[in-house]
Design a protein around this motif. Structure first.
Motif, short mmCIF file in Angstrom:
data_model
loop_
_atom_site.label_atom_id
_atom_site.label_comp_id
_atom_site.label_asym_id
_atom_site.label_seq_id
_atom_site.Cartn_x
_atom_site.Cartn_y
_atom_site.Cartn_z
N THR A 212 -26.92 54.87 5.08
CA THR A 212 -27.45 55.66 3.96
C THR A 212 -26.34 55.79 2.92
O THR A 212 -25.18 56.02 3.29
CB THR A 212 -27.84 57.08 4.45
N PRO A 215 -23.12 60.77 -0.68
CA PRO A 215 -23.13 61.46 -1.98
C PRO A 215 -22.03 60.99 -2.93
O PRO A 215 -22.15 61.22 -4.14
CB PRO A 215 -22.94 62.93 -1.61
N GLY A 288 -28.61 58.51 -0.99
CA GLY A 288 -29.71 58.74 -0.05
C GLY A 288 -30.50 57.48 0.29
O GLY A 288 -31.28 57.49 1.24
N SER A 289 -30.29 56.39 -0.47
CA SER A 289 -31.01 55.14 -0.18
C SER A 289 -30.56 54.58 1.17
O SER A 289 -29.41 54.74 1.57
CB SER A 289 -30.73 54.08 -1.24
N LYS A 290 -31.50 53.92 1.85
CA LYS A 290 -31.18 53.25 3.11
C LYS A 290 -30.85 51.79 2.83
O LYS A 290 -31.44 51.17 1.94
CB LYS A 290 -32.39 53.29 4.05
#
Lengths: 348, 251
Positions: A212, A215, A288-290
């Protein structure tokens, strides 16, 4: 008066970028340049520039730029964001316009870009480009070294970026036909150069795991969350060169993918390196992207690069007059409004 | 993913770093002999002007070669490097010697006392040891013109700071492990600050950027007082004083 763009609001991180500063890494000068060179390329094509012309790279939150020239032609390509043309710099509201097309703005009008949503950056290209002297062959901004771009820094309120053209060329506005963006979530890598610092089982785990985007993403690197990778014999190696897309594994085992503003040399083992064809896709992976990694051979990476450059070269053929799109291809334009850039169709 | 080559003098490995970079690795240690080979190969590669080679970056123990695989496929580049590395000797480039002023005044050397305590020496002895060595420039990196120098006297070697400083001033000289470094710009830094050097390490005023030092050079520090440091800094800034290599470092 010098034709210019007057920075009314700076945005969070707006810098001038082109394809970067190559040839000086042996002196310690990072390459820098656009995080998403595909969107930079597309934005330049729409305004009739050579594809590597320096443009504004916008991260997170866009700027407000007032036109101090007779008129200008711009194009916005990349992340989705609210794009407005304000009647004057003090106006609070204006007309919404689409990305992925050329737009003509008149003296006194202002371009306002809102928050970026589905990718990390977008580009604002201006016909003719900015009248900024290259530093070491590039107008890319390297903030850490204070080099290049506009005074070696991000734009600030009150800046006036000089433009090469005082007025836009006489021609119809254009847009892209049939460019579809799908974020690539399997990133292709070549293992190494320091994959021998990791047991085979850990390399396998790296390739099998879903990560993931953490931040902290900046122009230097993308920190990932997920399966920590263990080193065979510690993580301190004598520094060596850092290629674009190097995936280094520091002491905590969490991979960091190094991007445009990476330092020239570094001292953590690099388990794998993202292939050049897939580097632009990283700029479209937001917090937050996988994502996952897939190991490919050197030959496969070279083939992918060839295909990628062929797609870039073919992009010009997808430009059509905006008028045509409005009359015949309204649904198509609607689609253009929603795309966030161009990625190759070979995906998942 | 890797292939091996053998040279007259040593082995090396070719390691891909993606599809646009190749690492020629001579070893894994910070070592002058390896560094000499890296510098020599970089010189040969630059001289050869091979189409498709974008640039090469010498580091402690390896040479990174950046290339465009569509102009020069990996296998072809590997073969060319094999040719160039044949019979490579470490002493092909001319090493220059430098004397650089360094102010160890405690007012601008915040870690001097810590280093002294760690090494069991007095601050004066630390200064003496640090300035008694002909350092070797292993590489430039991290920031433009920033040299990594070694080797620091064994009694002065210590690990990096537990937590890096957010900002150190331009010209700071610091030590960590067996290395010492001059930081040309303000930067975050996890090394131990031992003083400040007024030399201008990096200049992009001209047509081509100039780094004062280059890999393979030798550097010795001459301790100066705070007043001398200020004076030298002002004269360097005004262009009145330019630091040139010493003709003879045998003093």
């Amino acid at each position: 008066m010098t034709p210019s763009l007057h920075v009314v609001a700076a945005g969070l991180l707006t810098t001038v970028q082109d394809r970067g500063r190559v040839g000086y890494q042996h002196l310690g000068v990072p390459v820098s340049g656009a995080l998403d060179p595909v969107s930079l390329h597309a934005a330049n094509l729409l305004v009739g520039n050579p594809p590597d012309t320096g443009a504004l790279e916008v991260a997170c939150m866009g700027p407000t730029l007032a036109v101090e020239a007779d008129d200008i032609r711009i194009a916005v390509v990349g992340a989705r964001a609210a794009i407005e043309v304000l009647p004057d710099a003090a106006a609070t509201a204006g007309r919404g316009v689409a990305g992925m097309q050329s737009i003509r703005l008149r003296r006194g009008e202002a371009l306002r870009i809102g928050a970026l949503t589905d990718a990390n950056v977008l580009y604002i290209a201006v016909e003719g480009g900015f009248d900024i002297a290259p530093v070491l062959g590039s107008v890319a901004t390297d903030i850490r070294c204070g080099l290049g771009g506009w005074q070696g820094r991000a734009l600030a309120v009150g800046d006036r970026l000089p433009l090469r053209l005082a007025r836009a060329g006489e021609r119809n506005e254009v847009c892209f036909q049939g460019l579809l963006a799908r974020p690539r979530r399997r990133i292709r890598v070549i293992l190494g150069p320091q994959d021998d610092c990791f047991p085979d089982s850990e390399t396998a785990a790296f390739l099998d795991s879903e990560y993931t985007v953490g931040p902290s993403v900046d122009r230097m690197g993308m920190r990932l969350k997920g399966r920590a990778i263990k080193h065979s014999h510690g993580f301190d190696i004598a520094s060596d060169g850092i290629a674009p897309g190097s995936i280094q594994v520091p002491g905590n085992g969490l991979p960091i993918v190094l991007l445009a503003d990476r330092q020239t040399t570094g001292g953590y083992p690099k388990i794998a390196t993202v292939i050049s064809a897939d580097l632009p896709a990283l700029a479209r992976l937001t917090v937050g992207s996988k994502l996952g990694f897939e190991a490919v051979s050197v030959d496969a990476a070279e083939a992918a690069r060839r295909a990628h450059l062929a797609e870039l070269a073919a992009m010009n053929d997808k430009i059509i007059p905006l008028q045509l799109a409005r009359t015949n291809l309204a649904p198509r334009l609607q689609e253009c409004n929603l795309v966030s850039g161009f990625v190759d169709a070979v995906d998942e | 993913m890797r292939c091996f080559g053998v040279m007259a003098v040593t082995d090396y490995r070719l390691l891909p770093a993606g599809d646009t970079a190749l690492i020629v690795e001579f070893g894994s240690q910070v070592d002058r002999r390896l560094s000499g080979l890296v510098v020599a190969l970089a010189a040969r590669l630059t001289e050869a002007k091979i189409a498709g080679v974008v640039e090469c970056v010498p580091t402690f123990r390896s040479l990174s070669v950046y290339f465009d695989p569509l102009l020069l496929p990996y296998a072809a580049l590997a073969a060319r490097i094999g040719d160039l590395a044949d019979g490579l000797r470490a002493a092909e480039t001319e090493a220059r010697s430098w004397r650089l002023p360094l102010c160890y005044d405690v007012s601008i050397a915040p870690d001097l006392d810590h280093i002294a305590a760690h090494s069991g020496l007095t601050p004066a002895q630390v200064v003496e040891r640090h300035s008694a060595v002909d350092y070797y420039v292993y590489m430039l990196g991290f920031l433009p013109g920033q040299p990594y120098l070694g080797d620091v006297a064994p009694e002065l070697t210590l690990p990096r700071r537990q937590s890096p400083r957010m900002k150190i001033p331009a010209g700071s000289v610091a030590i960590a492990m067996n290395l010492t470094c001059i930081f040309p710009n303000e930067t975050p830094c996890g090394w131990h600050l031992i003083g400040r050097c007024p030399a201008r390490l990096w200049d992009i005023g001209g047509a081509e950027p100039k780094s004062l030092l280059r890999p393979g050079d030798k550097v010795r520090f001459t301790p100066v007082s705070l007043r001398e440091y200020d004076d030298l800094g002002a004269r360097i800034a005004s262009g009145e004083l330019t630091i040139v290599p010493a003709m003879d470092d045998a003093a």
